[in-house]
Design a protein around this motif. Structure first.
Motif, PDB file in Angstrom:
ATOM      1  N   ASP A 104       0.860  -1.181   0.000  1.00 38.06           N
ATOM      2  CA  ASP A 104       0.000   0.000   0.000  1.00 38.06           C
ATOM      3  C   ASP A 104       0.896   1.231   0.000  1.00 38.06           C
ATOM      4  O   ASP A 104       2.043   1.173   0.451  1.00 38.06           O
ATOM      5  N   ALA A 105       0.383   2.322  -0.525  1.00 35.57           N
ATOM      6  CA  ALA A 105       1.168   3.564  -0.607  1.00 35.57           C
ATOM      7  C   ALA A 105       0.226   4.751  -0.521  1.00 35.57           C
ATOM      8  O   ALA A 105      -0.939   4.680  -0.928  1.00 35.57           O
ATOM      9  N   GLY A 106       0.753   5.829   0.016  1.00 34.46           N
ATOM     10  CA  GLY A 106      -0.004   7.063   0.094  1.00 34.46           C
ATOM     11  C   GLY A 106       0.941   8.248   0.062  1.00 34.46           C
ATOM     12  O   GLY A 106       2.162   8.091   0.058  1.00 34.46           O
ATOM     13  N   PHE A 107       0.379   9.439   0.058  1.00 28.68           N
ATOM     14  CA  PHE A 107       1.209  10.641   0.003  1.00 28.68           C
ATOM     15  C   PHE A 107       0.521  11.770   0.746  1.00 28.68           C
ATOM     16  O   PHE A 107      -0.691  11.759   0.989  1.00 28.68           O
ATOM     17  N   HIS A 108       1.297  12.758   1.082  1.00 26.50           N
ATOM     18  CA  HIS A 108       0.804  14.028   1.618  1.00 26.50           C
ATOM     19  C   HIS A 108       1.699  15.124   1.058  1.00 26.50           C
ATOM     20  O   HIS A 108       2.898  14.923   0.882  1.00 26.50           O
ATOM     21  N   THR A 109       1.104  16.265   0.776  1.00 24.49           N
ATOM     22  CA  THR A 109       1.885  17.430   0.386  1.00 24.49           C
ATOM     23  C   THR A 109       1.247  18.687   0.945  1.00 24.49           C
ATOM     24  O   THR A 109       0.031  18.742   1.126  1.00 24.49           O
ATOM     25  N   ASP A 110       2.093  19.656   1.217  1.00 28.09           N
ATOM     26  CA  ASP A 110       1.608  20.980   1.608  1.00 28.09           C
ATOM     27  C   ASP A 110       1.727  21.929   0.429  1.00 28.09           C
ATOM     28  O   ASP A 110       1.633  23.136   0.584  1.00 28.09           O
TER      29      ASP A 110
END
Length: 148
Positions: free
Chosen positions: A70-76
């Motif tokens: 599984d993979a995910g991301f976050h960015t500002d």
């Protein structure tokens, strides 16, 4: 009030069409509803990359048996950071750790159908964050093995 609503609807439609033209349908759809946004509940490693623009992309991976489950991301950051993080997470799914360094900024950019020249660095930020996450996994695995 109806005139204002009509004006705003037309303005939004125009902006959407301009964005689709500039970035392409794939990137537009991914921006509106980015797959893989957020940290997967079973993530066991993460990596981040910050650009000169100030945007930071973080990639989260759940790795089992040296394979990304599984993979995910976050960015500002901006929309290009968002779609690049989303694509990098997607490209990692199902891959073995040893294959992840081959996911480069060029590959992220090309799979998105390209980015505006000023935003291309976002694809490299996403790839670098992915590589950092793999490094985090190897550090954790090595540290765990040394303690055993």
């Amino acid at each position: 009030m109806a005139d204002l609503d009509t004006f705003l609807d037309e303005l939004q439609s125009t902006l959407n069409e301009q964005t689709k033209t500039a970035y392409g349908e794939e990137a537009f759809d991914r921006w509106r509803n980015p797959p893989h946004r957020g940290r997967p509940s079973a993530a066991n490693c993460q990596g981040s990359s910050t650009g000169n623009c100030g945007d930071t992309i973080t990639i989260f991976l759940q790795i089992e048996d040296d394979t990304v489950r599984d993979a995910g991301f976050h960015t500002d950051g901006c929309g290009s950071s968002q779609i690049s993080g989303s694509m990098a997470a997607e490209l990692a799914l199902g891959k073995r750790c040893e294959d992840l360094p081959a996911i480069t900024g060029e590959i992220v950019r090309d799979r998105l159908g390209g980015l505006l020249k000023d935003d291309e660095h976002c694809a490299w930020l996403a790839a670098n964050a992915l590589h950092d996450a793999v490094g985090d996994y190897y550090k954790r695995t090595l540290h765990h093995t040394e303690q055993a």
